[in-house]
Design a protein around this motif. Structure first.
Motif, PDB file in Angstrom:
ATOM      1  N   PRO A   1     -58.267 -80.494  69.901  1.00 19.16           N
ATOM      2  CA  PRO A   1     -58.164 -81.874  70.852  1.00 19.16           C
ATOM      3  C   PRO A   1     -59.308 -82.554  70.663  1.00 19.16           C
ATOM      4  O   PRO A   1     -60.437 -82.095  70.188  1.00 19.16           O
ATOM      5  CB  PRO A   1     -57.953 -81.386  72.279  1.00 19.16           C
ATOM      6  CG  PRO A   1     -57.746 -79.831  72.069  1.00 19.16           C
ATOM      7  CD  PRO A   1     -58.031 -79.268  70.724  1.00 19.16           C
TER       8      PRO A   1
ATOM      9  N   GLY B   1     -58.952 -83.135  64.769  1.00 13.20           N
ATOM     10  CA  GLY B   1     -57.466 -82.733  64.927  1.00 13.20           C
ATOM     11  C   GLY B   1     -56.512 -84.093  64.336  1.00 13.20           C
ATOM     12  O   GLY B   1     -55.191 -83.924  64.871  1.00 13.20           O
TER      13      GLY B   1
ATOM     14  N   LYS C   1     -51.283 -75.733  63.807  1.00 14.77           N
ATOM     15  CA  LYS C   1     -52.213 -76.274  64.809  1.00 14.77           C
ATOM     16  C   LYS C   1     -51.347 -77.258  65.687  1.00 14.77           C
ATOM     17  O   LYS C   1     -51.448 -76.877  67.334  1.00 14.77           O
ATOM     18  CB  LYS C   1     -53.605 -76.291  64.539  1.00 14.77           C
ATOM     19  CG  LYS C   1     -54.256 -76.303  65.739  1.00 14.77           C
ATOM     20  CD  LYS C   1     -54.798 -75.103  66.584  1.00 14.77           C
ATOM     21  CE  LYS C   1     -55.640 -75.111  67.630  1.00 14.77           C
ATOM     22  NZ  LYS C   1     -55.072 -75.726  68.898  1.00 14.77           N
TER      23      LYS C   1
ATOM     24  N   ASP D   1     -50.261 -77.072  69.500  1.00 16.79           N
ATOM     25  CA  ASP D   1     -50.758 -77.832  70.726  1.00 16.79           C
ATOM     26  C   ASP D   1     -49.718 -78.534  71.383  1.00 16.79           C
ATOM     27  O   ASP D   1     -49.782 -78.633  72.741  1.00 16.79           O
ATOM     28  CB  ASP D   1     -51.851 -78.998  70.046  1.00 16.79           C
ATOM     29  CG  ASP D   1     -53.295 -78.310  69.779  1.00 16.79           C
ATOM     30  OD1 ASP D   1     -53.475 -77.225  70.158  1.00 16.79           O
ATOM     31  OD2 ASP D   1     -53.783 -78.866  69.182  1.00 16.79           O
ATOM     32  N   TRP D   2     -48.667 -78.874  70.700  1.00 11.93           N
ATOM     33  CA  TRP D   2     -47.706 -79.720  71.312  1.00 11.93           C
ATOM     34  C   TRP D   2     -46.753 -78.653  72.217  1.00 11.93           C
ATOM     35  O   TRP D   2     -46.356 -78.802  73.197  1.00 11.93           O
ATOM     36  CB  TRP D   2     -46.687 -80.334  70.329  1.00 11.93           C
ATOM     37  CG  TRP D   2     -46.350 -81.568  70.985  1.00 11.93           C
ATOM     38  CD1 TRP D   2     -46.578 -82.881  70.917  1.00 11.93           C
ATOM     39  CD2 TRP D   2     -44.817 -81.706  71.211  1.00 11.93           C
ATOM     40  NE1 TRP D   2     -45.710 -83.645  71.477  1.00 11.93           N
ATOM     41  CE2 TRP D   2     -44.710 -82.933  71.939  1.00 11.93           C
ATOM     42  CE3 TRP D   2     -43.682 -80.873  71.674  1.00 11.93           C
ATOM     43  CZ2 TRP D   2     -43.460 -83.624  72.190  1.00 11.93           C
ATOM     44  CZ3 TRP D   2     -42.754 -81.273  72.024  1.00 11.93           C
ATOM     45  CH2 TRP D   2     -42.461 -82.580  72.461  1.00 11.93           C
TER      46      TRP D   2
ATOM     47  N   PRO E   1     -53.749 -83.242  73.895  1.00 10.83           N
ATOM     48  CA  PRO E   1     -52.711 -82.405  74.557  1.00 10.83           C
ATOM     49  C   PRO E   1     -52.880 -82.058  76.048  1.00 10.83           C
ATOM     50  O   PRO E   1     -51.708 -82.042  76.735  1.00 10.83           O
ATOM     51  CB  PRO E   1     -52.786 -81.110  73.934  1.00 10.83           C
ATOM     52  CG  PRO E   1     -54.133 -80.927  73.224  1.00 10.83           C
ATOM     53  CD  PRO E   1     -54.474 -82.492  72.953  1.00 10.83           C
TER      54      PRO E   1
END
Lengths: 461, 253
Positions: free
Chosen positions: A2, A395, A433, A437-438, B192
């Motif tokens: 992130p 990211g 990755k 994250d999603w 996120p």
């Protein structure tokens, strides 16, 4: 990975976040009521204000000269500072010339930008913030997190504790009115012993050379009334062509900032005190500061210089609400900061290039901006700039494979059909990755890759 | 956001199906075809279409996104209206593309921008349909999520007017309707936490209104919102607004 601002938001305390969300949501609601109640459709007014600012910026050299002349005619000393250091030194030498050891300062974003306070204190000048919010920030050794409400991230309990700790109050009391009264008693004493007042300016009228200051606490008036010297630190973009343009800007500023038709005090400063005035500063200096503004003017994000620092974009921004102004690591937070900070502090661009990414590009900021700045377009231009300058981005998903796929129609169609295989794969544990994250918080819908095309073909048969 | 005042209107159009409908939401694309055909419109679907390029554009990789935009402009060359069941992809065509080509404009990109319509806007303002001849069998509460990419365009109002005119339909308002759902494409991957919080807040407000259906002009917002809601154990019935138009039409005998 992130991005930094996301990590900051994740780690923020619930208490701080509630303060920010409550304060900014209330700001958005008040703005909406005030503006739409009085104007119905405020868009023509916003566009007019933007056009006036744009015109001024296109002719800034002329208006700067005009302003200098008009100010000088009024007996004001005008200085120019190219950099933050120039501005600090200019102010320090004026203060030394007048033997000032103690002063009060009203709220000024330009002063925040050049970190004037700590500099003056280091140089032996007792510099007191007289805006209530800034006063509390100063007591706490904190940083402002909002343009208009610098302590939006605090609550009254924390402030009551600060007052007790710092001896402003003899006992703990978190009633807002009591807090304000206590600050008032403390500050009034300081005003009387101060030898100079430093302010910013909201507008400088180039036709008359009058400075306009808007406040809600009257603190800048107090700062000027009893002492001999007034210094105003003014960004060069604060100039407006004519005094009559204030009818547009003042009507928009209060409503956009705090939902007020006008702020409690609107001060028109005519220059140093005249012979027939009982009091007021005998000497007045205006320090015009560039500090990166001409670089911004030369960039493809020059529209951001229209900004009149109302904070409506901060209040409405969902990312700002989640992350707070401190997440933006510079004087200006929220959408305005995400555009302005990386380019205003040009040498910090690589370090601040992530700020323009902290937006879902929802465009809520564009809608509320009183000077019609297309903020989300500017965020996009800065993302492009960061990519062109090859600044690494945490990211970031590489986009050239996507472009290859999206320009190869048969490959694309195959990929769509193949994506159905995902329905039978344990993608929740796939070692990708960004996907993780999603999927950490969401489920993905079932793939229907290629189904529409197949349906259409059969329908057309 | 600038929508051209001179967008072409006609009974023959090209459909830009969007990558999301290609991959997940075929029903929205099917409904677009069926509704347009119901209105007497002939729909062409250029086979070589892929994606509008927005993921790369929003990420700042304009070299990549310009390539995709040029491909899309070639695929949709001509003078027919280009109809898109997504406010977001439509805005990419008529706004984002102009921004990324502002230093060196290309006629084919400008042409695509001039001809692009979000589908509900096209039905309401292009074809001039004011009321929808559909009815729900039962009184139905609809929560309409006004996607951000319809800001500054006519799509939001078009959807509200059309859905609001359906028999037995009630549009239920919910709190902080102006706030973004937090999807933002790649934003939801690189931010996120914030994205998830924004979506959760949005779903809180939506579910408070107790809707029977959640709808929008953008499946991307709904993918994110309902993906969150499902993972949180509070699934909600949802579909593209164009599906509601199709599904409330009288059944042909």
């Amino acid at each position: 990975m992130p991005q930094q601002i996301d990590t900051y938001a994740r780690n923020i305390s619930d208490e701080k976040q509630h303060s920010v969300i409550d304060g900014s949501s209330a700001g958005t609601d008040k703005r909406y009521k005030a503006l739409h109640h009085d104007y119905g459709d405020p868009n023509p007014l916003r566009k007019l204000a933007g056009a006036i600012k744009d015109h001024t910026l296109h002719h800034l050299d002329e208006y700067l000269e005009k302003s200098e002349k008009a100010l000088t005619d009024r007996g004001v000393h005008v200085h120019y500072a190219s950099t933050d250091e120039d501005a600090r030194q200019a102010i320090l030498s004026i203060l030394r010339e007048h033997g000032v050891t103690q002063l009060t300062k009203s709220k000024s974003m330009a002063a925040e930008e050049i970190h004037l306070n700590p500099f003056l204190i280091e140089n032996g000048i007792d510099c007191l913030e007289s805006d209530l919010g800034e006063f509390i920030i100063q007591l706490d050794g904190d940083e402002p997190s909002h343009i208009v409400k610098p302590i939006i991230h605090k609550n009254r309990r924390g402030i009551a504790e600060t007052f007790l700790r710092e001896g402003i109050a003899a006992d703990y009391n978190d009633d807002p009115e009591t807090i304000t009264r206590r600050a008032r008693v403390h500050l009034r004493g300081k005003y009387m012993t101060a030898e100079a007042g430093i302010t910013g300016a909201n507008f400088v009228c180039s036709d008359t050379g009058r400075l306009v200051l808007v406040t809600n606490e009257g603190n800048s008036r107090f700062g000027m009334a009893p002492n001999k010297l007034h210094i105003a630190l003014v960004g060069i973009e604060k100039i407006i062509p004519k005094e009559r343009d204030l009818s547009v800007f003042l009507n928009l500023l209060g409503r956009s900032a705090t939902g007020q038709q006008l702020t409690v005090y609107t001060e028109f400063i005519n220059g140093p005190k005249s012979a027939n005035q009982a009091d007021g500063p005998e000497h007045m200096h205006v320090v015009f500061i560039d500090n990166g503004r001409t670089d911004v003017l030369a960039s493809n994000c020059r529209e951001i210089l229209r900004c009149i620092r109302c904070s409506a974009c901060q209040n409405v921004c969902p990312v700002y609400r989640q992350a707070s102004g401190h997440a933006y690591r510079s004087t200006y937070g929220g959408p305005i900061g995400a555009v302005l900070s990386p380019i205003l502090f040009g040498s910090r661009f690589p370090e601040l290039a992530d700020l323009p990414k902290a937006s879902s590009l929802c465009g809520a900021c564009n809608e509320v901006c009183p000077v019609d700045i297309p903020i989300s377009d500017l965020l996009l231009r800065l993302r492009d700039k960061a990519k062109r300058e090859e600044i690494p981005s945490e990211g970031a998903i590489p986009m050239s494979p996507f472009a290859t796929l999206a320009t190869s129609p048969s490959l694309w169609r195959t990929a769509m059909t193949m994506s159905k295989a995902m329905n039978h794969l344990p993608i929740q544990v796939a070692p990708i990755k960004p996907l993780q994250d999603w999927l950490g918080q969401r489920t993905l819908p079932e793939s229907h890759g290629g189904d529409f095309r197949k349906w259409l073909k059969e329908r057309r048969r | 956001m600038i929508v051209s005042d001179e967008r072409p209107v006609g009974k023959r159009v090209m459909l830009m199906g969007t990558c999301l409908c290609d991959a997940f939401y075929d029903e929205a694309a099917k409904a677009t075809v069926e509704v347009l055909e119901y209105l007497g419109v002939t729909v062409e679907f250029p086979e070589n279409q892929t994606c509008c390029g927005q993921p790369a554009f929003n990420s700042g990789d304009w070299n990549a996104s310009r390539k995709v935009a040029r491909h899309t402009a070639d695929v949709f060359a001509g003078d027919l209206p280009v109809i898109v069941p997504s406010g977001s992809c439509a805005a990419m065509n008529f706004h984002g593309n102009l921004l990324q080509f502002e230093e060196a404009p290309e006629e084919k990109i400008n042409s695509l921008a001039r001809r692009t319509w979000e589908v509900m806007d096209f039905i309401r303002h292009g074809l001039g349909v004011k009321t929808w001849p559909g009815t729900f069998a039962e009184p139905t509460r609809i929560a309409f999520h006004r996607s951000c990419h319809s800001r500054g365009s006519n799509s939001g109002e078009a959807i509200l007017e059309l859905l609001g005119s359906i028999g037995n339909a009630e549009i239920v308002p919910f709190g902080q309707g102006e706030q973004c759902c937090g999807f933002g494409g790649t934003f939801s991957v690189t931010f996120p936490h914030i994205s998830g919080r924004m979506g959760t807040l949005k779903m809180d407000h939506i579910l408070d209104a107790k809707p029977d259906i959640l709808t929008s002009g953008d499946m991307s917002c709904l993918m994110h919102l309902t993906g969150l809601a499902r993972a949180q154990g509070r699934p909600v019935r949802h579909c593209h607004a164009i599906e509601i138009l199709r599904d409330t039409l009288p059944v042909k005998s």
